[in-house]
Write a protein that holds these residues in place. Structure first.
Motif, PDB file in Angstrom:
ATOM      1  N   SER A   4      22.026  12.247   1.296  1.00 22.94           N
ATOM      2  CA  SER A   4      21.350  12.395  -0.396  1.00 22.94           C
ATOM      3  C   SER A   4      21.257  13.161  -1.971  1.00 22.94           C
ATOM      4  O   SER A   4      21.515  14.401  -1.243  1.00 22.94           O
ATOM      5  N   VAL A   5      21.308  12.702  -2.450  1.00 19.80           N
ATOM      6  CA  VAL A   5      21.469  13.217  -4.658  1.00 19.80           C
ATOM      7  C   VAL A   5      20.303  13.428  -4.688  1.00 19.80           C
ATOM      8  O   VAL A   5      20.151  12.160  -4.818  1.00 19.80           O
ATOM      9  N   VAL A 142      24.396   9.051  -0.095  1.00 18.72           N
ATOM     10  CA  VAL A 142      25.965   9.137  -0.020  1.00 18.72           C
ATOM     11  C   VAL A 142      26.440   8.782   1.632  1.00 18.72           C
ATOM     12  O   VAL A 142      25.838   9.610   2.014  1.00 18.72           O
ATOM     13  N   ASP A 143      27.511   8.615   1.554  1.00 17.17           N
ATOM     14  CA  ASP A 143      28.489   8.790   3.442  1.00 17.17           C
ATOM     15  C   ASP A 143      29.131   9.802   3.243  1.00 17.17           C
ATOM     16  O   ASP A 143      29.382  10.111   4.240  1.00 17.17           O
ATOM     17  N   GLN A 147      31.485  10.716  -2.425  1.00 18.13           N
ATOM     18  CA  GLN A 147      30.446  10.264  -3.192  1.00 18.13           C
ATOM     19  C   GLN A 147      29.462  10.686  -3.642  1.00 18.13           C
ATOM     20  O   GLN A 147      28.908  10.902  -4.718  1.00 18.13           O
ATOM     21  N   ARG A 148      29.236  12.150  -2.568  1.00 20.80           N
ATOM     22  CA  ARG A 148      28.382  13.386  -3.621  1.00 20.80           C
ATOM     23  C   ARG A 148      28.698  13.389  -5.148  1.00 20.80           C
ATOM     24  O   ARG A 148      28.144  13.452  -5.331  1.00 20.80           O
ATOM     25  N   LYS A 152      26.527  13.344  -8.278  1.00 18.22           N
ATOM     26  CA  LYS A 152      26.124  14.577  -9.209  1.00 18.22           C
ATOM     27  C   LYS A 152      26.995  14.240 -10.470  1.00 18.22           C
ATOM     28  O   LYS A 152      26.843  14.772 -11.638  1.00 18.22           O
ATOM     29  N   ASP A 153      28.077  13.960 -10.446  1.00 20.58           N
ATOM     30  CA  ASP A 153      28.606  13.829 -12.039  1.00 20.58           C
ATOM     31  C   ASP A 153      27.990  13.004 -12.422  1.00 20.58           C
ATOM     32  O   ASP A 153      27.757  13.484 -14.041  1.00 20.58           O
ATOM     33  N   VAL A 154      27.582  12.308 -11.534  1.00 20.11           N
ATOM     34  CA  VAL A 154      27.111  10.873 -13.252  1.00 20.11           C
ATOM     35  C   VAL A 154      25.298  11.883 -13.628  1.00 20.11           C
ATOM     36  O   VAL A 154      24.707  11.114 -14.534  1.00 20.11           O
TER      37      VAL A 154
END
Length: 173
Positions: A4-5, A142-143, A147-148, A152-154
């Motif tokens: 998870s982020v 995240v899988d 996705q991670r 993080k970028d978002v």
């Protein structure tokens, strides 16, 4: 790699932008959680604050919560009261965690629910303090590493604070 982020935001608008971008990036409403203090004023919601409803975790609809499209899109949104902490609005998988046994006592409260979601205890204590101060906690499951990185970028693009990642514990085989 299941992980998870997490991040915090200072405003509902900032949280809304993050959730909408995560949605556009392909994350589902079941992947994203949000937890924010319920700041509805007594002059607007006096009838609700004089009931016994806030004394337990209560699920409710988006109507009356004052949330926009981003947070309103999330699954399981509702108002609840965490003993010893206060009223909150939660959405996504965190709503189920907070509605469970971890919230049953003031000592378990928010930290217990966050740890139960896989947030390391040190981070859970930090997020607990931030949310108590008025910040909004957002997490996305995240899988994989791609996705991670997207999540993080978002978060970074939207100037989120306290960005971190937690991995699920692996059982040695």
């Amino acid at each position: 790699m299941k992980a998870s982020v997490y991040c915090t935001t200072r405003t509902v608008e900032q949280a809304e932008h993050i959730v909408l971008e995560l949605k556009q990036a392909g994350f589902t409403s079941d992947d994203i959680s949000a937890l924010l203090p319920d700041r509805r004023g007594t002059r607007d919601f006096a009838h609700e604050h004089h009931t016994k409803a806030p004394e337990g975790a209560t699920a409710g609809g988006v109507v009356g919560l004052g949330l926009g499209a981003g947070l309103g899109w999330l699954a399981g949104i509702g108002a609840l009261a965490i003993p010893g902490v206060g009223p909150f609005i939660a959405a996504g998988p965190i709503m189920a965690a907070l509605g469970g046994a971890a919230v049953g006592t003031a000592t378990g409260g928010l930290i217990g629910a966050l740890v139960g979601m896989g947030i390391p205890e040190f981070e859970a204590k930090r997020y607990d303090a931030k949310v108590r101060e008025g910040s909004i906690l957002i997490s996305v499951h995240v899988d994989d590493g791609h996705q991670r990185d997207v999540a993080k970028d978002v978060f970074k693009r939207n100037n989120a604070d306290d960005i971190s990642t937690g991995s699920e514990a692996r059982v040695p085989g």
